[in-house]
Enzyme design. Structure first.
Site, PDB file in Angstrom:
ATOM      1  N   GLY A  22       0.873  -1.170   0.000  1.00  0.00           N
ATOM      2  CA  GLY A  22       0.000   0.000   0.000  1.00  0.00           C
ATOM      3  C   GLY A  22       0.907   1.215   0.000  1.00  0.00           C
ATOM      4  N   ASP A  74      -0.985   4.088  -6.850  1.00  0.00           N
ATOM      5  CA  ASP A  74       0.415   3.943  -6.467  1.00  0.00           C
ATOM      6  C   ASP A  74       1.276   5.084  -6.983  1.00  0.00           C
ATOM      7  OD1 ASP A  74      -0.710   1.078  -6.242  1.00  0.00           O
ATOM      8  OD2 ASP A  74       1.164   1.077  -5.107  1.00  0.00           O
TER       9      ASP A  74
END
Lengths: 350, 350
Positions: free
Chosen positions: A47, A234
């Site tokens: 993450g 991301d």
């Protein structure tokens, strides 16, 4: 609502090992930079925002170890940061956090001062991430109506950030506001962050959810069972092109085809204004074994496998990008440029 | 090119167990109707045409067993066929084969005659399926150019039919013709017919292939790495709406978005002219464990899972349907009606 996934207490960095969830809840003590890098590489922590927070603490751990050997210098830490930044190539938060940490100590020579500045900076990064999540959640939750069926991909909650999350933060805030929401959770092949992590943390927080395989999202949309799609990111290019977990791009195409809003939720630290378009974002290719092991296949030579960890969704397919400063709308280039100009002038974010 | 997946010799029905491939090649002897039904239910044999062939042989096995107990009658077999038809609800070939078998013996009373007619009919169904595959392969291979990258979903080859296959039959024929083709194989969650079966049988036949997870097809198309998409079908409605393995519909949407031809290959026995539109096709829901077991999750009560085995692709998203009688083009209703009218008049197919 709470779930401690990253903790730094008494100079000890611990993370909830995401590779053994949901079967076991195990905390790992990361005692060296090598262990931090290994944990990032093997997805024990993943993450984009969470990687940033752990990277920051990782440099504190490294500084503490160097200090024990009386060899702590800004120069040495700069080398360590360089190494750390190679752990994963796509998420920009890793480099962002490492650079921010190093930026604070660049001109310091006293070891104790370096240590103290680094610790404060890492704690600040963590705390800011928590607040950032809350703000993203508040902005995003305005888009969620009572009764919404929300589709999400990968994991973007407590396990992916230092706070309540980005895309899942939006869901949590809407749920806290008393809206009846239900989440369709893409299992998210190949590593199953949806099946293992998102479903688990939604249930921990009592949010109704249904697990699907990634290839089932299309028929749910066709049957008008999805009101809203939201994912994390991301890395986001200047024009809004968004690299996110593999499988995000087809969801965006499907959402457009079915006239369903498709939102991305991400902190400003996920934006990379040095990248003008998505095709300049490096895409990590992972091992074939990651795909094959689920099928009990170990004859690896026999199999050719294409296994990119991310895909890039063009900005024009994204209805809006929810940040801690508000919701960006198309076309993104102007707005993202303006935000970064603002922060560069203040010297606050970049 | 050959691979024996269904055999009936000396009154013995054997199938290649598709649940243990590619790790092991094991043949199962199906000695009772119950075993045949169990094998169909548990996907030891799957693929609409293969299910039809095995169902036909299954009724021969049942007739042989009834005959041993001196209780073989057309009436009893009609009951057996009814039971057999419940094994899986979506593929129409199962009912088609069972009804065809029963239709041949309906007015017969002599046990030996029933047995002999059934055996011949089952062998004919198998042989016709082989020829059908060859014809589909020949028609379809005209669409394949040298150098094509072909994307496929699920398994539609030797393992799914009584011959070289439908969609994969097209690939095999093109390959035999000396065209350089390369196949991107969707792993096909949840059960992995692509990862375990399609990849394996392509390699057995030396066709170059690369395995991907289902959510990677989108980025391959975006990067112009896919020239042609082809899948099989489990049931095709009068208007061309096609039920096929879950994940087919999103591929069709993605193909249209990227201007890539999307073809379905299926024998006429897969068409169901009694169903006017796709939303009338019953969609099998399978157990949540099928999705969960891959993630080592056994706390089944904790998980809500939506697990449809098929989705329906609207005819308008399908560039053409390749049958043993040629390639159907949009709009399909007229052409399908005409074909069935033709065969009904001859009393040949329906």
């Amino acid at each position: 609502m709470n779930l401690e996934t990253i903790s730094f207490k008494n100079n000890t960095l611990k993370i909830l090992d995401q590779t053994v969830l949901p079967s076991r809840q195990e905390y790992l003590h990361l005692a060296t930079l090598e262990q931090v890098i290994e944990a990032i590489k093997t997805l024990k922590v993943r993450g984009a925002p969470a990687i940033g927070v752990v990277a920051a603490y990782g440099l504190v751990v490294e500084a503490l170890n160097l200090n024990k050997n009386h060899s702590l210098t800004a120069e040495k830490l700069k080398e360590s940061a360089k190494l750390l930044k190679t752990a994963r190539p796509t998420a920009v938060n890793l480099a962002w956090a490492a650079d921010r940490m190093i930026g604070r100590i660049e001109f310091l020579s006293d070891a104790e001062e370096i240590l103290s500045v680094l610790k404060n900076e890492a704690l600040a990064i963590h705390e800011e991430d928590k607040q950032t999540c809350d703000k993203i959640g508040e902005f995003g939750s305005q888009l969620i109506s009572d009764g919404f069926n929300i589709l999400t991909h990968c994991n973007t909650g407590f396990l992916a950030t230092g706070g309540i999350g980005t895309a899942l933060g939006v869901v949590y805030k809407a749920f806290e506001q008393g809206k009846k929401v239900h989440v369709f959770v893409d299992e998210t092949r190949p590593v199953g962050q949806g099946a293992r992590l998102t479903y688990w943390e939604l249930k921990q927080n009592n949010v109704p959810a249904t697990l699907i395989t990634d290839n089932m999202a299309g028929c749910l949309m066709k049957d008008k069972k999805v009101d809203f799609v939201i994912t994390g990111a991301d890395r986001i290019a200047l024009n809004g092109d968004t690299a996110n977990k593999i499988g995000t791009y087809p969801l965006a195409v499907l959402a457009q085809y079915h006239n369903i809003p498709f939102y991305v939720a991400a902190p400003l630290s996920t934006f990379d204004p040095s990248v003008k378009e998505g095709d300049q974002i490096p895409i990590e290719q992972r091992s074939k074994n990651e795909v094959l092991k689920f099928w009990g296949i170990d004859s690896l030579d026999f199999y050719e496998v294409f296994n990119p960890a991310f895909d890039v969704t063009p900005g024009e397919l994204i209805t809006g990008i929810i940040t801690e400063y508000g919701i960006l709308q198309k076309p993104y280039t102007d707005q993202i440029t303006r935000i970064f100009k603002h922060f560069n002038n203040k010297g606050d974010v970049l």
